[in-house]
Design a protein around this motif. Sequence first.
Motif, PDB file in Angstrom:
ATOM      1  N   SER A  21       0.845  -1.198   0.000  1.00  0.00           N
ATOM      2  CA  SER A  21       0.000   0.000   0.000  1.00  0.00           C
ATOM      3  C   SER A  21       0.872   1.236   0.000  1.00  0.00           C
ATOM      4  O   SER A  21       1.942   1.245   0.616  1.00  0.00           O
ATOM      5  N   ALA A  23       0.065   5.073   0.891  1.00  0.00           N
ATOM      6  CA  ALA A  23      -0.894   6.077   1.350  1.00  0.00           C
ATOM      7  C   ALA A  23      -0.358   7.465   1.030  1.00  0.00           C
ATOM      8  O   ALA A  23       0.756   7.813   1.448  1.00  0.00           O
ATOM      9  N   SER A  25      -0.743  11.769   0.726  1.00  0.00           N
ATOM     10  CA  SER A  25      -1.380  12.947   1.301  1.00  0.00           C
ATOM     11  C   SER A  25      -0.612  14.191   0.901  1.00  0.00           C
ATOM     12  O   SER A  25       0.547  14.101   0.466  1.00  0.00           O
ATOM     13  N   SER A  72      -5.866   1.800  -7.532  1.00  0.00           N
ATOM     14  CA  SER A  72      -5.971   2.936  -6.620  1.00  0.00           C
ATOM     15  C   SER A  72      -7.352   2.981  -5.989  1.00  0.00           C
ATOM     16  O   SER A  72      -8.349   2.569  -6.613  1.00  0.00           O
ATOM     17  N   ASP A  73      -7.393   3.448  -4.763  1.00  0.00           N
ATOM     18  CA  ASP A  73      -8.643   3.745  -4.066  1.00  0.00           C
ATOM     19  C   ASP A  73      -8.643   5.249  -3.849  1.00  0.00           C
ATOM     20  O   ASP A  73      -7.962   5.753  -2.945  1.00  0.00           O
ATOM     21  N   ASN A  74      -9.349   5.949  -4.717  1.00  0.00           N
ATOM     22  CA  ASN A  74      -9.274   7.408  -4.691  1.00  0.00           C
ATOM     23  C   ASN A  74      -9.851   7.984  -3.405  1.00  0.00           C
ATOM     24  O   ASN A  74      -9.381   9.019  -2.927  1.00  0.00           O
ATOM     25  N   ALA A  75     -10.856   7.340  -2.849  1.00  0.00           N
ATOM     26  CA  ALA A  75     -11.442   7.820  -1.601  1.00  0.00           C
ATOM     27  C   ALA A  75     -10.431   7.769  -0.458  1.00  0.00           C
ATOM     28  O   ALA A  75     -10.442   8.616   0.433  1.00  0.00           O
ATOM     29  N   LYS A  76      -9.558   6.784  -0.499  1.00  0.00           N
ATOM     30  CA  LYS A  76      -8.538   6.626   0.540  1.00  0.00           C
ATOM     31  C   LYS A  76      -7.204   7.225   0.123  1.00  0.00           C
ATOM     32  O   LYS A  76      -6.238   7.144   0.900  1.00  0.00           O
ATOM     33  N   THR A  77      -7.138   7.774  -1.056  1.00  0.00           N
ATOM     34  CA  THR A  77      -5.887   8.304  -1.655  1.00  0.00           C
ATOM     35  C   THR A  77      -4.741   7.319  -1.434  1.00  0.00           C
ATOM     36  O   THR A  77      -3.656   7.673  -0.937  1.00  0.00           O
ATOM     37  N   THR A  78      -5.006   6.101  -1.810  1.00  0.00           N
ATOM     38  CA  THR A  78      -4.031   5.013  -1.615  1.00  0.00           C
ATOM     39  C   THR A  78      -3.898   4.226  -2.913  1.00  0.00           C
ATOM     40  O   THR A  78      -4.896   3.975  -3.604  1.00  0.00           O
ATOM     41  N   TYR A  80      -2.319   0.633  -4.475  1.00  0.00           N
ATOM     42  CA  TYR A  80      -1.943  -0.723  -4.071  1.00  0.00           C
ATOM     43  C   TYR A  80      -1.131  -1.397  -5.166  1.00  0.00           C
ATOM     44  O   TYR A  80      -1.300  -1.123  -6.350  1.00  0.00           O
TER      45      TYR A  80
END
Length: 126
Positions: A21, A23, A25, A72-78, A80
């Motif tokens: 992952s 993450a 920001s 990518s999980d855009n809601a989590k800005t992550t 994988y």
Amino acid sequence: EVQLVESGGGLVQAGGSLRLSCAASGFTFDDYTIGWFRQAPGKEREGVACISISDGSTYYADSVKGRFTISSDNAKTTVYLNMNSLKPEDTAVYYCAAVAGGPIATMPPMTVFGSWGQGTQVTVSS
């Protein structure tokens, strides 16, 4: 401030799987391309895979194509990196990095990635 934090590395037997992952920001996630790179002992850092967050376009190095999947999980800005069928030669420190822009047709040069995470160790035993 741009921050990238990798996690998910570890020790796994050949043939096994891991999910890394990254993450993110401190920047507008949708406007960036995120890449995964790796560096094995005594070897140069190499690009593994990357994804343009804006449209989901991806690129894979030949050495991992068919075994690794970037998402990518855009809601989590992550972002994988799912790694399957791991081989001892996949052993390396894995880094994620970010560069503004996208979509992509190929892996951008490593030198344009201005922000890097601290890396996570992946060790594949035979």
